[in-house]
Scaffold this active site. Structure first.
Site, PDB file in Angstrom:
ATOM      1  N   GLU A   1      28.308  67.543  59.093  1.00 17.67           N
ATOM      2  CA  GLU A   1      28.590  68.088  60.320  1.00 17.67           C
ATOM      3  C   GLU A   1      27.145  67.998  60.914  1.00 17.67           C
ATOM      4  OE1 GLU A   1      29.290  72.659  60.082  1.00 17.67           O
ATOM      5  OE2 GLU A   1      28.830  72.628  62.313  1.00 17.67           O
TER       6      GLU A   1
ATOM      7  N   LYS B   1      21.904  74.280  54.075  1.00 19.82           N
ATOM      8  CA  LYS B   1      21.239  73.878  55.388  1.00 19.82           C
ATOM      9  C   LYS B   1      20.772  75.138  56.050  1.00 19.82           C
ATOM     10  CE  LYS B   1      24.381  70.289  56.633  1.00 19.82           C
ATOM     11  NZ  LYS B   1      25.707  70.041  57.468  1.00 19.82           N
TER      12      LYS B   1
ATOM     13  N   ARG C   1      29.648  69.352  43.524  1.00 22.63           N
ATOM     14  CA  ARG C   1      28.506  69.240  44.162  1.00 22.63           C
ATOM     15  C   ARG C   1      27.389  68.903  43.343  1.00 22.63           C
ATOM     16  NH1 ARG C   1      29.379  72.274  48.938  1.00 22.63           N
ATOM     17  NH2 ARG C   1      27.383  71.864  49.672  1.00 22.63           N
TER      18      ARG C   1
HETATM   19  P1  ATP Z   1      27.741  73.177  55.858  1.00 26.90           P
HETATM   20  O1  ATP Z   1      29.447  73.200  55.805  1.00 26.90           O
HETATM   21  O2  ATP Z   1      27.526  74.712  55.265  1.00 26.90           O
HETATM   22  O3  ATP Z   1      27.033  72.862  57.139  1.00 26.90           O
HETATM   23  P2  ATP Z   1      27.473  71.264  53.837  1.00 26.90           P
HETATM   24  O4  ATP Z   1      26.357  70.991  52.921  1.00 26.90           O
HETATM   25  O5  ATP Z   1      28.874  71.363  53.427  1.00 26.90           O
HETATM   26  O6  ATP Z   1      27.014  72.445  54.665  1.00 26.90           O
HETATM   27  P3  ATP Z   1      28.356  69.134  55.522  1.00 26.90           P
HETATM   28  O7  ATP Z   1      27.598  68.418  56.675  1.00 26.90           O
HETATM   29  O8  ATP Z   1      29.653  69.847  55.925  1.00 26.90           O
HETATM   30  O9  ATP Z   1      27.489  70.004  54.797  1.00 26.90           O
HETATM   31  O10 ATP Z   1      28.621  68.210  54.296  1.00 26.90           O
HETATM   32  C1  ATP Z   1      29.125  66.711  54.730  1.00 26.90           C
HETATM   33  C2  ATP Z   1      29.926  66.103  53.244  1.00 26.90           C
HETATM   34  O11 ATP Z   1      28.732  66.082  52.344  1.00 26.90           O
HETATM   35  C3  ATP Z   1      30.775  67.057  52.809  1.00 26.90           C
HETATM   36  O12 ATP Z   1      32.046  66.420  52.540  1.00 26.90           O
HETATM   37  C4  ATP Z   1      30.231  67.991  51.532  1.00 26.90           C
HETATM   38  O13 ATP Z   1      31.355  68.185  50.660  1.00 26.90           O
HETATM   39  C5  ATP Z   1      29.384  66.869  51.054  1.00 26.90           C
HETATM   40  N1  ATP Z   1      28.093  67.713  50.663  1.00 26.90           N
HETATM   41  C6  ATP Z   1      27.436  68.562  50.729  1.00 26.90           C
HETATM   42  N2  ATP Z   1      26.601  69.069  50.011  1.00 26.90           N
HETATM   43  C7  ATP Z   1      26.908  68.449  48.887  1.00 26.90           C
HETATM   44  C8  ATP Z   1      26.312  68.564  47.508  1.00 26.90           C
HETATM   45  N3  ATP Z   1      25.332  69.242  47.103  1.00 26.90           N
HETATM   46  N4  ATP Z   1      26.764  67.412  46.611  1.00 26.90           N
HETATM   47  C9  ATP Z   1      27.724  66.631  46.854  1.00 26.90           C
HETATM   48  N5  ATP Z   1      28.378  66.630  48.074  1.00 26.90           N
HETATM   49  C10 ATP Z   1      27.953  67.502  49.041  1.00 26.90           C
END
Ligand code: ATP
Ligand code: MG
Length: 561
Positions: A41, A277, A267
């Site tokens: 995102e 974030k 994760r």
């Molecule tokens: P939010 O949804 O709260 O904004 P997010 O960390 O999920 O935060 P995204 O931009 O949705 O952010 O993440 C993009 C991709 O990265 C998603 O598929 C998510 O599963 C993966 N991702 C995010 N954080 C991690 C992590 N710590 N380890 C592995 N993959 C991650």
């Protein structure tokens, strides 16, 4: 198929996701094709956790001869913008992956998503619900109590179609009604109790302006985005496991011609830092750090500015592996991987970060000579260079003790040490300021010991680094440490900001050997005995600034005792 596995690293067993993909390709599913996606995102800069997802999504596509799409998940436009979009593309490329022309925007599928919602209504599988969130609580039940059917669930298809169209046309105010999937209010999985799929929100979209006043929910949008793009394997983190039944339900309910498979993995969590974030944004907005690319940040930008090469980051991620079990990885493991990578690849130089002047009183006043220094003992091909040596030098303060403790083998009054690549020197006197602090050492050198050995066979135990004062270049060093003092900042309701490490950066002024002032950001080097450094973005040849990427040894473990 077998050569694909052989092309992969034969020494590493396949993780469970690669096993699944291997099986499916072998069985000819999707015609043997592999399409993955990385769907950030664009509401912040990417961090080291995202790097794990990128390496998995792009890595699998590469290994199986497939493609990986970079898809901006911009369906919730309140916090999204183009600055983030651009940084994401750049960070993915820096990691060594190329989405080529496959940079997509989920918002470009809004028409198709709207069409799918209409189709669900026509199939009797979605309805307009006018309950407020408070009222909904009375119907949705909880983990132990099944929900009950809300009013409106039995509304006719015609009426639902009409209301949904008017929702889209902006006839109702925000929050007045939502579109829900009609599934099962008694399902043990709360995500299947008629989840919201569209809501009214008058927000400006950074790419589509005010074209839409209804926005799809993530759970509805994501499977459609995957299906539209022909994704075969939709890899996501464990928290999406309970969303998978809806993911599958939706594509089934629409008879969507293409069916991606969602697979979840754990994760990446690192201690002594934060990865939410929201918290990263707060650190930046409230100036607790200098920006998204502050070298102490766990963002890809920060890691990169600090001097970590993409290869070291990828090595770390590979060592963490892909599993289904949540855990916390020790920051020291990350540093270990950085050191291992840099040790093999970096040239060595001499620099002094806390200078103490040394005058070699028996060396000719105007004299200067060139000594031979090896560039990288780990890599003979790296060759050697000339190091200037003269009457005045700098050494590090830590390499001198006025009253040496037992076992101290570096410089002290009447003691002899070896200068790296140079001579033996002996301290014969010290100069002190009015407060009694040592400001300068007077030493003699033994001309017979050029290159580091004495012809008479006498030994010295200590070897110290130094620079020649006449030719050395003044430089600023930025010495970084962990951003937080506790392993899990913000745990137990504590404000994470109160747990920031006040010593996470120290600025010191020292000297480097001639030539390093032209070192460019992104090209790491070792300062012997001190650590790995990289020119900072602020660095100029007139005023070089170096970030310490990582010290040579893990000093945190000792400090934490
Ligand atoms: P939010 O949804 O709260 O904004 P997010 O960390 O999920 O935060 P995204 O931009 O949705 O952010 O993440 C993009 C991709 O990265 C998603 O598929 C998510 O599963 C993966 N991702 C995010 N954080 C991690 C992590 N710590 N380890 C592995 N993959 C991650
Ligand atoms: Mg997310």
């Amino acid at each position: 198929m077998s050569d694909i596995i052989e092309n992969n690293d034969v020494n590493t067993p396949l993780d469970f996701i690669r096993e699944i993909v291997t099986e499916e390709v072998k069985a000819g599913k999707h015609g043997g094709k592999v399409v993955t996606r990385f769907p950030p995102e664009p509401n912040g800069y990417l961090h080291i956790g995202h790097a794990k997802a990128i390496c998995l999504d792009f890595g699998i596509a590469e290994e199986f001869g497939g493609k990986c799409n970079l898809r901006m998940d911009d369906t919730n436009p309140t916090k999204e913008n183009m600055e983030y979009v651009e940084s994401i593309i750049d960070d993915v490329k820096w990691l060594g992956f190329d989405p080529e022309e496959r940079v997509y925007f989920a918002s470009d599928y809004f028409e198709e998503m709207y069409r799918c919602a209409v189709e669900l209504i026509k199939r009797g599988k979605a309805y307009i619900c006018e309950l407020s969130p408070e009222e909904w609580k009375e119907y949705c039940g909880n983990l132990s109590v099944p929900g009950k059917n809300p009013p409106g669930r039995s509304r006719s298809i015609e009426e639902n179609l009409d209301l949904f169209e008017r929702m889209k046309n902006g006839e109702f105010e925000d929050g007045k009604m939502v579109l829900r999937a009609k599934i099962d209010m008694a399902s043990p999985n709360i995500n299947l109790r008629d989840p919201v799929i569209y809501r009214i929100r008058r927000i400006h979209h950074f790419r589509h302006g005010d074209k839409w006043c209804i926005y799809p929910m993530y759970d509805f949008a994501h499977p459609l985005e995957d299906a539209i793009e022909g994704v075969t394997h939709s890899l996501c983190t464990l928290e999406f496991e309970i969303h998978r039944p809806f993911y599958d339900w939706l594509l089934e309910a629409l008879d969507y011609p293409h069916r991606p498979r969602q697979i979840e993995f754990s994760r990446l969590n690192l201690n002594y830092t934060v990865m939410s974030k929201r918290k990263l944004l707060q650190l930046v907005k409230e100036n607790h750090v200098s920006g998204w690319d502050d070298p102490r940040m766990p963002t890809i930008r920060g890691i990169r500015r600090r001097g970590v090469p993409a290869s070291a980051l990828k090595k770390f991620i590979k060592e963490c592996g892909i599993t289904k079990f949540d855990g916390v990885t020790d920051y020291a493991k990350f540093e270990h991987c950085i050191r291992e990578e840099l040790n093999a690849t970096c040239d060595r130089f001499l620099g002094v970060i806390d200078p103490l002047e040394v005058e070699i009183i028996n060396y000719p006043a105007e004299g200067i000579e060139d000594l031979d220094a090896i560039n990288n003992p780990e890599d003979p091909a790296a060759g050697s260079r000339k190091l200037a040596f003269g009457r005045t030098l700098y050494i590090d303060k830590a390499d001198f003790m006025l009253e040496p403790v037992k076992g101290y083998f570096r410089l002290a009054p009447d003691k002899e040490v070896r200068l790296r690549y140079g001579y033996f020197i002996k301290c014969v006197d010290v100069v002190k300021d009015a407060d009694g602090n040592v400001t300068k050492l007077l030493c003699t050198y033994d001309p017979e010991t050029r290159g580091g050995n004495a012809p008479d066979g006498r030994k010295v135990k200590g070897t110290i680094h130094w620079v020649d004062a006449a030719t050395a270049v003044p430089a600023e060093f930025r010495l970084y440490d962990r951003l937080f003092t506790v392993e899990n900042p913000g745990a137990d309701g504590v404000d994470f900001l109160t747990q920031m490490n006040p010593d996470s950066v120290k600025l010191v002024q020292g000297f480097v050997e001639r030539g390093l002032e032209n070192s460019v950001p992104g090209k790491p080097f070792q300062l012997e005995r001190q650590g790995y450094f990289t020119a900072d973005l602020d660095s100029t040849s007139a005023k070089p600034v170096f970030n310490r990427t990582v010290a040579l040894k893990d000093s945190w473990a000792k400090k934490a005792k």
